[in-house]
Design a protein around this motif. Structure first.
Motif, PDB file in Angstrom:
ATOM      1  N   LYS A 185       0.850  -1.186   0.000  1.00  0.00           N
ATOM      2  CA  LYS A 185       0.000   0.000   0.000  1.00  0.00           C
ATOM      3  C   LYS A 185       0.889   1.241   0.000  1.00  0.00           C
TER       4      LYS A 185
ATOM      5  N   ASP B 170       1.741  -2.541   5.582  1.00  0.00           N
ATOM      6  CA  ASP B 170       0.539  -2.187   6.334  1.00  0.00           C
ATOM      7  C   ASP B 170       0.770  -0.884   7.110  1.00  0.00           C
ATOM      8  N   ALA B 171      -0.266  -0.470   7.850  1.00  0.00           N
ATOM      9  CA  ALA B 171      -0.203   0.793   8.582  1.00  0.00           C
ATOM     10  C   ALA B 171       0.906   0.793   9.629  1.00  0.00           C
ATOM     11  N   ASP B 172       1.147  -0.355  10.254  1.00  0.00           N
ATOM     12  CA  ASP B 172       2.180  -0.400  11.291  1.00  0.00           C
ATOM     13  C   ASP B 172       3.544  -0.007  10.726  1.00  0.00           C
TER      14      ASP B 172
ATOM     15  N   LEU C 252       3.512   3.715   9.977  1.00  0.00           N
ATOM     16  CA  LEU C 252       3.587   4.500  11.212  1.00  0.00           C
ATOM     17  C   LEU C 252       4.998   4.452  11.800  1.00  0.00           C
TER      18      LEU C 252
END
Lengths: 117, 265
Positions: free
Chosen positions: A2, A87-89, A92
């Motif tokens: 992503k 992924d978002a992790d 972040l």
């Protein structure tokens, strides 16, 4: 994979000293290299302050032009990264490194990857 | 729900599939449920989800379907949490979600609370809770918040919201805001999850402390309600009804924490 936008915010009413700015740039450059090595880096760039900004608006088939950025807020877009992550992790985690390097808050936004219908 | 979310990778899809499976169960089970009702629901829901994805024509849906079909029936577990519900709990309590959304989502998906119950527990209007849950589910999907157990390094930071949620679930059961005075199922669920968490993180005093608190409070449950369903205050409770085993377990856990001499988070 992503894609995420890491948008760096900056309170222009409190500019840093020349020295601090140089240190930030050096730290940010290191993060860029780290991102590249990890295969996460897509694009990054720092922006001129908002005095150099112009907004072009559509209006009845024509356009108008105004001086300055969209919002009269203290927080302005100072620069950004485009990264690709699992992924978002992961995104972040890069945002944490980026925020510590440039000393400014970062907004993490996923790209809208929905296929065009 | 938690197992299906892991399999399907999407909360919304899992919810629809579970609903489909329960609807099928109502039609097919009749008098005699299958030997393993939970397994039946999971398998049926998974098949219904595949049907659903087949009907969808978008490229993304086809990708998801291909992934699902090529997945081994029991995907290998990763990380220290073996319990799907705990994995789900860490996802629901992701720090990228607002505190209210974290708790509301967990209470809804894992605690099984109705939106109205969550709203009462938080003293916020029902539509607010509903909206927070919908928005949180969308953010989990669109921002790519993973269904993953946090790694050992992140675990301590990710723990606080999980503990808060367990406490709130227990609390809702201890003095229920809807219907009966106590909701034993919620208390049991909170304790079950707290135990699983304590197994996972035996060196986290806050987890042990919370489990001890829940066990000690739970030990008095049989004495808390009188014959006609009225609340019995502590001084008037029949102490012979208190659960000695839970008290002993709770005391032992408190002693374990005291030995660390590290009160407070």
């Amino acid at each position: 994979m992503k894609r995420y936008l890491l948008a760096v915010q900056f309170d222009e009413s409190h500019p840093e000293t020349e020295e601090e700015l140089r240190a930030q740039l050096a730290r940010t450059h290191k993060v860029n290299l780290e991102m590249e090595a990890a295969g996460s880096w897509v694009f990054a760039g720092g922006l001129m302050p908002s005095y150099a900004s112009t907004v072009v608006r559509p209006a009845n088939g024509t356009t108008t032009m105004t001086d300055g950025p969209f919002a009269e807020t203290k927080e302005q877009l100072a620069g950004f990264w485009v990264i690709q992550c699992e992924d978002a992790d992961q995104a972040l985690a890069w945002a944490r490194k980026g925020a510590l390097a440039c000393g400014r808050p970062i907004e993490v936004r996923p790209f809208n990857e929905l296929p065009a219908e | 729900m938690a197992t299906l979310t892991r399999m399907l990778g999407d909360i919304g899809l899992a919810e629809e599939a579970v609903q489909d499976a329960f609807a099928a169960a109502v039609q097919k089970w009749g008098e005699a449920p299958p030997p393993n009702p939970g397994g039946w629901i999971v398998t049926t829901a998974r098949n219904r989800a595949i049907d659903r994805l087949r009907r969808e024509s978008s490229r993304e849906a086809r990708h998801a379907q291909a992934l699902l079909l090529h997945q081994p029936a029991e995907p290998k577990e990763v990380g220290p949490v073996r319990d799907d519900q705990l994995r789900m709990m860490f996802t629901c309590c992701h720090p990228a979600l607002s505190p209210l959304a974290q708790t509301a989502l967990t209470l809804r998906l894992l605690g099984g609370l109705e939106v109205a119950e969550i709203a009462r527990a938080y003293l916020v209007p029902e539509p607010t809770v509903h909206q927070r849950i919908v928005r949180a589910k969308k953010k989990i999907r669109d921002a790519g918040i993973p269904y993953r157990v946090p790694g050992a390094a992140e675990l301590p930071d990710r723990l606080q919201p999980v503990l808060t949620v367990l406490y709130l679930v227990f609390n809702e059961g201890y003095a229920s805001t809807a219907g009966e005075l106590l909701r034993t199922d919620l208390c049991q669920e909170a304790i079950r999850l707290a135990r699983a968490l304590a197994d996972l993180m035996p060196d986290e005093p806050e987890v042990i402390g919370l489990l001890a608190l829940l066990l000690l409070v739970e030990s008095r449950r049989p004495a808390r309600v009188g014959p006609s369903g009225e609340l019995v205050v502590l001084a008037e409770q029949d102490r012979s009804l208190w659960d000695r085993a839970l008290i002993a377990e709770g005391h032992e856990l408190v002693r374990r924490c005291l030995r660390r001499n590290q009160p407070g988070p």
